[in-house]
Design a protein around this motif. Structure first.
Motif, mmCIF file in Angstrom:
data_model
loop_
_atom_site.group_PDB
_atom_site.id
_atom_site.type_symbol
_atom_site.label_atom_id
_atom_site.label_comp_id
_atom_site.label_asym_id
_atom_site.label_seq_id
_atom_site.Cartn_x
_atom_site.Cartn_y
_atom_site.Cartn_z
ATOM 1 N N ALA A 193 0.829 -1.209 0.000
ATOM 2 C CA ALA A 193 0.000 0.000 0.000
ATOM 3 C C ALA A 193 0.864 1.260 0.000
ATOM 4 O O ALA A 193 0.564 2.244 -0.686
ATOM 5 C CB ALA A 193 -0.928 -0.010 1.211
ATOM 6 N N PHE A 194 1.957 1.219 0.761
ATOM 7 C CA PHE A 194 2.861 2.364 0.859
ATOM 8 C C PHE A 194 3.465 2.695 -0.496
ATOM 9 O O PHE A 194 3.473 3.857 -0.930
ATOM 10 C CB PHE A 194 3.949 2.048 1.879
ATOM 11 C CG PHE A 194 4.964 3.134 2.087
ATOM 12 C CD1 PHE A 194 4.625 4.308 2.730
ATOM 13 C CD2 PHE A 194 6.277 2.963 1.660
ATOM 14 C CE1 PHE A 194 5.569 5.306 2.941
ATOM 15 C CE2 PHE A 194 7.224 3.951 1.864
ATOM 16 C CZ PHE A 194 6.867 5.127 2.512
ATOM 17 N N LEU A 195 3.953 1.681 -1.191
ATOM 18 C CA LEU A 195 4.595 1.904 -2.488
ATOM 19 C C LEU A 195 3.572 2.264 -3.565
ATOM 20 O O LEU A 195 3.861 3.075 -4.445
ATOM 21 C CB LEU A 195 5.390 0.662 -2.896
ATOM 22 C CG LEU A 195 6.575 0.314 -1.976
ATOM 23 C CD1 LEU A 195 7.255 -0.962 -2.447
ATOM 24 C CD2 LEU A 195 7.575 1.456 -1.912
ATOM 25 N N ALA A 196 2.390 1.686 -3.474
ATOM 26 C CA ALA A 196 1.370 1.984 -4.482
ATOM 27 C C ALA A 196 0.904 3.432 -4.403
ATOM 28 O O ALA A 196 0.634 4.073 -5.426
ATOM 29 C CB ALA A 196 0.181 1.039 -4.307
ATOM 30 N N GLY A 197 0.810 3.970 -3.205
ATOM 31 C CA GLY A 197 0.341 5.335 -3.039
ATOM 32 C C GLY A 197 1.417 6.390 -3.181
ATOM 33 O O GLY A 197 1.118 7.586 -3.295
ATOM 34 N N ALA A 198 2.677 5.958 -3.190
ATOM 35 C CA ALA A 198 3.799 6.897 -3.182
ATOM 36 C C ALA A 198 3.834 7.850 -4.374
ATOM 37 O O ALA A 198 4.096 9.049 -4.191
ATOM 38 C CB ALA A 198 5.110 6.133 -3.069
ATOM 39 N N PRO A 199 3.600 7.401 -5.617
ATOM 40 C CA PRO A 199 3.701 8.338 -6.748
ATOM 41 C C PRO A 199 2.794 9.555 -6.606
ATOM 42 O O PRO A 199 3.220 10.688 -6.885
ATOM 43 C CB PRO A 199 3.309 7.465 -7.950
ATOM 44 C CG PRO A 199 3.705 6.083 -7.549
ATOM 45 C CD PRO A 199 3.394 6.009 -6.083
ATOM 46 N N ASN A 200 1.563 9.345 -6.176
ATOM 47 C CA ASN A 200 0.649 10.483 -6.006
ATOM 48 C C ASN A 200 1.100 11.399 -4.877
ATOM 49 O O ASN A 200 1.023 12.625 -4.974
ATOM 50 C CB ASN A 200 -0.768 9.982 -5.736
ATOM 51 C CG ASN A 200 -1.414 9.379 -6.963
ATOM 52 O OD1 ASN A 200 -1.033 9.701 -8.095
ATOM 53 N ND2 ASN A 200 -2.376 8.500 -6.762
ATOM 54 N N VAL A 201 1.577 10.804 -3.779
ATOM 55 C CA VAL A 201 2.040 11.609 -2.648
ATOM 56 C C VAL A 201 3.237 12.457 -3.053
ATOM 57 O O VAL A 201 3.294 13.663 -2.764
ATOM 58 C CB VAL A 201 2.407 10.705 -1.455
ATOM 59 C CG1 VAL A 201 3.069 11.525 -0.343
ATOM 60 C CG2 VAL A 201 1.159 10.007 -0.915
ATOM 61 N N LEU A 202 4.196 11.860 -3.734
ATOM 62 C CA LEU A 202 5.401 12.589 -4.133
ATOM 63 C C LEU A 202 5.077 13.656 -5.183
ATOM 64 O O LEU A 202 5.659 14.744 -5.159
ATOM 65 C CB LEU A 202 6.449 11.619 -4.667
ATOM 66 C CG LEU A 202 7.047 10.655 -3.638
ATOM 67 C CD1 LEU A 202 8.090 9.761 -4.282
ATOM 68 C CD2 LEU A 202 7.657 11.409 -2.466
ATOM 69 N N GLN A 203 4.171 13.357 -6.075
ATOM 70 C CA GLN A 203 3.822 14.360 -7.092
ATOM 71 C C GLN A 203 3.191 15.582 -6.441
ATOM 72 O O GLN A 203 3.491 16.715 -6.825
ATOM 73 C CB GLN A 203 2.867 13.758 -8.121
ATOM 74 C CG GLN A 203 2.526 14.735 -9.243
ATOM 75 C CD GLN A 203 1.826 14.063 -10.408
ATOM 76 O OE1 GLN A 203 1.930 12.858 -10.590
ATOM 77 N NE2 GLN A 203 1.113 14.839 -11.194
ATOM 78 N N ARG A 204 2.335 15.363 -5.444
ATOM 79 C CA ARG A 204 1.728 16.504 -4.756
ATOM 80 C C ARG A 204 2.747 17.258 -3.922
ATOM 81 O O ARG A 204 2.650 18.471 -3.745
ATOM 82 C CB ARG A 204 0.586 16.020 -3.857
ATOM 83 C CG ARG A 204 -0.653 15.571 -4.605
ATOM 84 C CD ARG A 204 -1.841 15.434 -3.665
ATOM 85 N NE ARG A 204 -1.618 14.452 -2.615
ATOM 86 C CZ ARG A 204 -1.945 13.166 -2.735
ATOM 87 N NH1 ARG A 204 -2.511 12.719 -3.850
ATOM 88 N NH2 ARG A 204 -1.731 12.329 -1.748
ATOM 89 N N SER A 205 3.740 16.558 -3.428
ATOM 90 C CA SER A 205 4.709 17.176 -2.528
ATOM 91 C C SER A 205 5.844 17.890 -3.260
ATOM 92 O O SER A 205 6.206 19.016 -2.901
ATOM 93 C CB SER A 205 5.297 16.114 -1.598
ATOM 94 O OG SER A 205 6.298 16.650 -0.759
ATOM 95 N N ILE A 206 6.399 17.249 -4.305
ATOM 96 C CA ILE A 206 7.596 17.802 -4.944
ATOM 97 C C ILE A 206 7.453 17.969 -6.448
ATOM 98 O O ILE A 206 8.396 18.402 -7.117
ATOM 99 C CB ILE A 206 8.838 16.934 -4.633
ATOM 100 C CG1 ILE A 206 8.638 15.501 -5.135
ATOM 101 C CG2 ILE A 206 9.136 16.938 -3.157
ATOM 102 C CD1 ILE A 206 9.843 14.599 -4.872
#
Length: 222
Positions: A193-206
């Motif tokens: 779950a952590f890795l699957a959600g990471a792209p969206n989190v990182l795109q919003r953050s950086i």
């Protein structure tokens, strides 16, 4: 009263104190502790001159001595897929750190001895979670950054990962609620779950990952 060597008596008291305070909290009296150990209170104070000194030793036993320095190396070992590193870390962490005594003591400590929890969380954040964030950027195709350059959003995302494992053990050891799956399955689901959600989190953050002319991938500037 059984006669023991000094080091054995001290260990007997310390082990008993870990169990005692994890069951009763830090408000438990040393008189009651001594009685539960089958010794006198003066004898207890011969080894630990004050309740604070005893609690400090309990903290060191549970919160410091169980930390494995190899975990810092594991998280940054890029010969192993990040999913497997996360999974292995939380399996080992759960077995070594998330014992019944540790979890219950951590809860009591947060209510009564906050400085212990703060130091523990700072060590975890700087030793593990920031490193996970750095590795997560690489996993998602971003440039590598120093651990101290990780954004607050990324760090909070790593805390969410950790929170899943922690609350699993809180339900088990504090609330006494049956857990619905073995720890092996839990950490596998956590990592996925952590890795699957990471792209969206990182795109919003950086920002999005940018492609260079030669086809390589590079992160957008912060």
């Amino acid at each position: 009263m059984v006669r023991l060597k000094r080091e054995d008596r001290e260990r007997h008291i310390l082990d008993g104190a870990v169990k005692f305070f994890s069951e009763r909290g830090f408000s438990g009296q040393t008189r009651e502790l001594a009685k539960s150990l089958g010794i006198t209170q003066p004898l207890l104070y011969r080894y630990f001159p004050s309740k604070k000194e005893l609690i400090d030793r309990v903290y060191k036993e549970l919160f410091l001595n169980r930390w494995n320095p190899a975990w810092d190396v594991l998280i940054t070992n890029r010969q192993i897929p990040l999913r497997d590193r996360i999974r292995q870390f939380y399996l080992e962490f759960s077995e070594t750190i998330f014992s019944e005594e540790w979890v219950r003591m951590f809860i009591y400590s947060g209510l009564n001895q906050v400085e212990y929890n703060r130091q523990t969380l700072e060590n975890l954040q700087n030793g593990i979670l920031r490193r996970i964030c750095v590795e997560l950027r690489l996993h998602c195709g971003y440039d590598e950054v120093r651990a101290d350059r990780i954004t607050a959003v990324e760090l909070e995302y790593a805390w969410e990962l950790h929170g899943v494992a922690f609350y699993y053990h809180v339900r088990k050891y504090v609330y006494r609620v049956p857990v619905g799956q073995p720890i092996d399955d839990l950490v596998s689901n956590m990592a996925d779950a952590f890795l699957a959600g990471a792209p969206n989190v990182l795109q919003r953050s950086i920002g999005p990952v940018l492609s260079t002319k030669n086809g390589a991938r590079a992160s957008s500037k912060q």
